[in-house]
Structures are given as structure tokens and as C-alpha cells.
Design a protein around this motif. Sequence first.
Motif, PDB file in Angstrom:
ATOM      1  N   MET A   1      -2.585  -0.730 -21.616  1.00 57.79           N
ATOM      2  CA  MET A   1      -1.377  -0.287 -20.764  1.00 57.79           C
ATOM      3  C   MET A   1      -1.444  -0.889 -19.498  1.00 57.79           C
ATOM      4  N   ASN A   2      -0.246  -1.408 -18.913  1.00 54.86           N
ATOM      5  CA  ASN A   2      -0.088  -1.848 -17.710  1.00 54.86           C
ATOM      6  C   ASN A   2       0.737  -1.160 -16.749  1.00 54.86           C
ATOM      7  N   ALA A   3       0.602  -0.268 -15.967  1.00 52.60           N
ATOM      8  CA  ALA A   3       1.199   0.527 -15.327  1.00 52.60           C
ATOM      9  C   ALA A   3       1.414  -0.093 -13.992  1.00 52.60           C
ATOM     10  N   VAL A   4       2.727  -0.319 -13.625  1.00 55.59           N
ATOM     11  CA  VAL A   4       3.044  -0.853 -12.195  1.00 55.59           C
ATOM     12  C   VAL A   4       3.890   0.229 -11.657  1.00 55.59           C
ATOM     13  N   LEU A   5       3.551   0.758 -10.629  1.00 54.88           N
ATOM     14  CA  LEU A   5       4.334   1.750  -9.891  1.00 54.88           C
ATOM     15  C   LEU A   5       4.969   1.139  -8.585  1.00 54.88           C
ATOM     16  N   HIS A   6       6.160   1.485  -8.145  1.00 54.17           N
ATOM     17  CA  HIS A   6       6.955   1.144  -6.969  1.00 54.17           C
ATOM     18  C   HIS A   6       7.570   2.288  -6.289  1.00 54.17           C
ATOM     19  N   ASP A   7       7.318   2.226  -4.956  1.00 54.06           N
ATOM     20  CA  ASP A   7       8.210   3.243  -4.143  1.00 54.06           C
ATOM     21  C   ASP A   7       8.349   2.689  -2.898  1.00 54.06           C
ATOM     22  N   LYS A   8       9.427   3.059  -2.385  1.00 52.36           N
ATOM     23  CA  LYS A   8       9.991   2.588  -0.961  1.00 52.36           C
ATOM     24  C   LYS A   8       9.731   4.091  -0.170  1.00 52.36           C
ATOM     25  N   LEU A   9       8.922   3.834   1.086  1.00 49.73           N
ATOM     26  CA  LEU A   9       8.978   4.980   1.899  1.00 49.73           C
ATOM     27  C   LEU A   9       9.256   4.370   3.168  1.00 49.73           C
ATOM     28  N   PHE A  10       9.709   5.204   3.998  1.00 50.23           N
ATOM     29  CA  PHE A  10      10.030   5.086   5.614  1.00 50.23           C
ATOM     30  C   PHE A  10       8.836   5.273   6.215  1.00 50.23           C
ATOM     31  N   MET A  11       8.551   4.466   6.987  1.00 57.14           N
ATOM     32  CA  MET A  11       7.131   4.748   8.065  1.00 57.14           C
ATOM     33  C   MET A  11       7.788   4.675   9.383  1.00 57.14           C
ATOM     34  N   ARG A  12       7.082   5.059  10.440  1.00 56.67           N
ATOM     35  CA  ARG A  12       7.294   4.374  11.721  1.00 56.67           C
ATOM     36  C   ARG A  12       6.059   3.921  12.459  1.00 56.67           C
ATOM     37  N   LEU A  13       6.466   2.895  13.161  1.00 62.19           N
ATOM     38  CA  LEU A  13       5.437   2.223  14.024  1.00 62.19           C
ATOM     39  C   LEU A  13       5.911   2.625  15.320  1.00 62.19           C
ATOM     40  N   HIS A  14       5.155   3.352  15.749  1.00 61.45           N
ATOM     41  CA  HIS A  14       5.299   4.099  17.159  1.00 61.45           C
ATOM     42  C   HIS A  14       6.773   4.756  16.890  1.00 61.45           C
ATOM     43  N   GLU A  15       7.771   4.500  17.603  1.00 61.70           N
ATOM     44  CA  GLU A  15       9.116   4.931  17.304  1.00 61.70           C
ATOM     45  C   GLU A  15      10.000   4.369  16.499  1.00 61.70           C
ATOM     46  N   LEU A  16       9.554   3.045  16.014  1.00 60.51           N
ATOM     47  CA  LEU A  16      10.359   2.042  15.093  1.00 60.51           C
ATOM     48  C   LEU A  16      10.410   2.636  13.736  1.00 60.51           C
ATOM     49  N   PRO A  17      11.577   2.569  13.195  1.00 58.03           N
ATOM     50  CA  PRO A  17      11.467   2.927  11.624  1.00 58.03           C
ATOM     51  C   PRO A  17      11.064   1.664  10.875  1.00 58.03           C
ATOM     52  N   VAL A  18      10.133   1.631   9.830  1.00 56.11           N
ATOM     53  CA  VAL A  18       9.858   0.351   8.994  1.00 56.11           C
ATOM     54  C   VAL A  18       9.876   0.744   7.464  1.00 56.11           C
ATOM     55  N   LEU A  19      10.657   0.002   6.694  1.00 59.18           N
ATOM     56  CA  LEU A  19      10.458  -0.048   5.429  1.00 59.18           C
ATOM     57  C   LEU A  19       9.211  -0.218   4.618  1.00 59.18           C
ATOM     58  N   ALA A  20       8.603   0.483   4.033  1.00 61.24           N
ATOM     59  CA  ALA A  20       7.152   0.048   3.433  1.00 61.24           C
ATOM     60  C   ALA A  20       7.463   0.199   1.805  1.00 61.24           C
ATOM     61  N   HIS A  21       7.144  -0.911   1.281  1.00 57.85           N
ATOM     62  CA  HIS A  21       7.114  -0.954  -0.297  1.00 57.85           C
ATOM     63  C   HIS A  21       5.991  -0.628  -0.843  1.00 57.85           C
ATOM     64  N   MET A  22       5.398   0.317  -1.454  1.00 55.14           N
ATOM     65  CA  MET A  22       4.434   0.717  -2.000  1.00 55.14           C
ATOM     66  C   MET A  22       4.052   0.344  -3.461  1.00 55.14           C
ATOM     67  N   THR A  23       2.863  -0.455  -4.015  1.00 51.97           N
ATOM     68  CA  THR A  23       2.940  -0.613  -5.372  1.00 51.97           C
ATOM     69  C   THR A  23       1.379  -0.412  -5.514  1.00 51.97           C
ATOM     70  N   TYR A  24       1.628   0.139  -6.691  1.00 51.25           N
ATOM     71  CA  TYR A  24       0.085   0.512  -7.517  1.00 51.25           C
ATOM     72  C   TYR A  24       0.175  -0.171  -8.929  1.00 51.25           C
ATOM     73  N   ASP A  25      -0.774  -0.996  -9.269  1.00 53.02           N
ATOM     74  CA  ASP A  25      -0.987  -1.684 -10.524  1.00 53.02           C
ATOM     75  C   ASP A  25      -2.345  -1.071 -11.100  1.00 53.02           C
ATOM     76  N   ASP A  26      -2.228  -0.756 -12.342  1.00 53.87           N
ATOM     77  CA  ASP A  26      -3.342  -0.191 -12.966  1.00 53.87           C
ATOM     78  C   ASP A  26      -4.673  -1.388 -13.096  1.00 53.87           C
ATOM     79  N   GLY A  27      -4.113  -2.687 -13.052  1.00 48.50           N
ATOM     80  CA  GLY A  27      -4.852  -3.810 -13.201  1.00 48.50           C
ATOM     81  C   GLY A  27      -5.868  -3.905 -12.013  1.00 48.50           C
ATOM     82  N   ASP A  28      -5.522  -3.120 -10.749  1.00 53.62           N
ATOM     83  CA  ASP A  28      -6.393  -3.240  -9.809  1.00 53.62           C
ATOM     84  C   ASP A  28      -6.349  -1.715  -9.320  1.00 53.62           C
ATOM     85  N   PRO A  29      -6.929  -0.642  -9.996  1.00 60.38           N
ATOM     86  CA  PRO A  29      -6.726   0.811  -9.958  1.00 60.38           C
ATOM     87  C   PRO A  29      -7.357   1.410  -8.681  1.00 60.38           C
ATOM     88  N   TYR A  30      -8.140   0.537  -7.871  1.00 64.76           N
ATOM     89  CA  TYR A  30      -8.668   1.210  -6.662  1.00 64.76           C
ATOM     90  C   TYR A  30      -7.575   0.960  -5.498  1.00 64.76           C
TER      91      TYR A  30
END
Length: 133
Positions: A1-30
Motif C-alpha cells: 500500500m502507498n498512502a499519500v495524504l494531502h491537506d491545505k491548512l491555514f496557519m498564522r505567522l504572528h498576524e499574517l495568514p499563511v497557506l500550509a500544504h501538509m503531506t503524509y506519505d506512508d513511505g516515510d511514516p514518522y
Amino acid sequence: MNAVLHDKLFMRLHELPVLAHMTYDDGDPYAVRVAFTDGEYVYAEWRLDRGMLREGMRHAVGEGDVRVWPGSQGARDVPGVPGVHIELCGEADFTVGEESLARFLERTYEAVPEGEERVDVDALVTRLLATGS
């Protein structure tokens, strides 16, 4: 199995909005990779420990370059709902909505439950030798 999960989350750096692309790949499970972007250009990409992110939602963890802790201030999914702080290099304090982060991490633990992480050591050594990293 090769699960790769993606999500876009909005974060704030101090007061500035930042788009963060989060990726999880079971080939690098930690790890969870986080790419900070403006939607087009990737400004920085970090590889964070997924267990540390989960623990940091409950109590402060980490030292050195990466620290994570819960907080009532910062980015929120819903007004009044706390965010989670992710500090990089002792200077960049990002906050992300707790519910958004929890949903993403839940998906990673559904793909690869805690204790069932496996790393292909031969492939890792081959990759490291090929890239010189």
C-alpha cells in the motif's frame, strides 16, 4: 500500500495568514511534510515528526529547532476554539486551528496506526547514497 495524504491548512505567522500544504506519505511514516506557500511559490518546507505534532496538541514538546504546544491564542477554526503553536528555529511561531490539525493527523493514523510504522531500510540507504544526504 502507498498512502499519500494531502491537506491545505491555514496557519498564522504572528498576524499574517499563511497557506500550509501538509503531506503524509506512508513511505516515510514518522513524518509530516509542511510546505509554506502563498498558493504558487513554496517559501519553505519542513519535515515534522507526526507523533510530536499529536503530543504537542496536549502539552508542550520539543526543543531546539522545533517546538509544539497547545494554546488558546492564535489561529482558530472557530472563534473561541484554541489553536496549536508550531515554532520553527526559535523565531517563527505559527499557529494552526486545533480541529484542522487533529483531522489531518487522524487520517494519518488511519492510514498507518501507531506502532505499525515500517521503514524500508534498504530503500532509505539507496536513496541516501544516491543523493549524498
